[in-house]
Design a protein around this motif. Structure first.
Motif, PDB file in Angstrom:
ATOM      1  N   VAL A  34       0.754  -1.236  -0.156  1.00 21.29           N
ATOM      2  CA  VAL A  34      -0.023   0.101   0.109  1.00 21.29           C
ATOM      3  C   VAL A  34       0.971   1.473  -0.079  1.00 21.29           C
ATOM      4  O   VAL A  34       1.765   1.686   1.266  1.00 21.29           O
ATOM      5  N   SER A  36       1.644   5.868  -1.454  1.00 18.23           N
ATOM      6  CA  SER A  36       0.919   6.849  -1.623  1.00 18.23           C
ATOM      7  C   SER A  36       2.513   7.299  -2.102  1.00 18.23           C
ATOM      8  O   SER A  36       3.449   8.279  -1.400  1.00 18.23           O
ATOM      9  N   ILE A  79     -10.145  -0.137   4.431  1.00 19.81           N
ATOM     10  CA  ILE A  79     -10.020   0.875   3.732  1.00 19.81           C
ATOM     11  C   ILE A  79     -11.219  -0.271   2.789  1.00 19.81           C
ATOM     12  O   ILE A  79     -10.658  -0.972   2.841  1.00 19.81           O
ATOM     13  N   VAL A  81     -11.380  -1.382  -0.726  1.00 21.77           N
ATOM     14  CA  VAL A  81     -10.354  -0.673  -2.185  1.00 21.77           C
ATOM     15  C   VAL A  81     -11.894  -1.352  -3.642  1.00 21.77           C
ATOM     16  O   VAL A  81     -12.235  -1.977  -3.378  1.00 21.77           O
ATOM     17  N   LYS A  85      -7.920  -0.234  -8.387  1.00 25.92           N
ATOM     18  CA  LYS A  85      -6.685   0.175  -8.375  1.00 25.92           C
ATOM     19  C   LYS A  85      -5.496  -0.981  -8.239  1.00 25.92           C
ATOM     20  O   LYS A  85      -4.534  -0.801  -7.154  1.00 25.92           O
ATOM     21  N   ILE A 111      -2.551   4.770  -2.369  1.00 26.97           N
ATOM     22  CA  ILE A 111      -4.384   5.296  -1.769  1.00 26.97           C
ATOM     23  C   ILE A 111      -3.294   6.840  -1.410  1.00 26.97           C
ATOM     24  O   ILE A 111      -2.596   6.836  -1.371  1.00 26.97           O
ATOM     25  N   SER A 112      -4.762   7.674  -1.225  1.00 26.67           N
ATOM     26  CA  SER A 112      -4.199   9.324  -0.384  1.00 26.67           C
ATOM     27  C   SER A 112      -3.394   8.823   0.770  1.00 26.67           C
ATOM     28  O   SER A 112      -3.164   7.882   1.507  1.00 26.67           O
ATOM     29  N   THR A 115      -5.656   9.188   3.063  1.00 25.65           N
ATOM     30  CA  THR A 115      -7.348   8.146   3.210  1.00 25.65           C
ATOM     31  C   THR A 115      -7.405   7.934   4.377  1.00 25.65           C
ATOM     32  O   THR A 115      -6.415   7.426   5.298  1.00 25.65           O
TER      33      THR A 115
END
Length: 160
Positions: A34, A36, A79, A81, A85, A111-112, A115
């Protein structure tokens, strides 16, 4: 995560290791990087060897790898999903760690940093963002995390 919790979790990990071995040995699991931008999200489980790992977990009987990633991310980080993505980085491969071996599928999910996450408090002790530079100096990673991050970094040409 406070020191006492970490110590208890670490002790439980080694006491339960024979059961963990039986449960994990030969199973199929998923791991997901994961990220960003140039930051990667890692986590520590409560019952663990105290090292940071990639998000992920076991695949249920009859479950495909992509569905397992979606479920694990929802369970561990809260989260939801979007399947579009998720990207497969490395299909089924054999991974050896702490005396057992299992099959693993490696995915990535961008992700940001902003998030909203809700850590699964009964399983996950700590969630933390790391820069790529920090990861190259970090020795407190599981073998699976080191291997997965090396594959991911190479696929993104981050170490060129």
């Amino acid at each position: 995560m406070n020191k006492l919790s970490q110590l208890i979790g670490n002790a439980l990990f080694w006491v339960l290791w024979p059961l963990i071995y039986v449960y994990l040995h030969g199973s199929s699991r998923v791991r997901v990087v994961v990220f960003s931008g140039s930051r990667v999200l890692l986590l520590k489980n409560w019952i663990s060897n105290g090292r940071f790992s990639l998000s992920g977990g076991g695949m249920a009987r009859g479950e495909d790898a992509k569905s397992a990633v979606v479920r694990e991310i929802r369970e561990e980080l809260g989260i939801n999903v979007d399947l579009s993505k998720l990207s497969l980085i490395k299909p089924k491969f054999l991974l050896r760690e702490l005396g057992f071996k299992y099959f693993c599928y490696l995915y990535e999910l961008e992700i940001s940093v902003d998030t909203k996450m809700s850590r699964q408090k009964l399983e996950i002790a700590e969630i933390k963002w790391f820069s790529i530079d920090e990861l190259s100096k970090k020795n407190n990673l599981t073998k699976a995390a080191k291997y997965g991050l090396a594959i991911w970094s190479k696929s993104r040409h981050l170490l060129d």
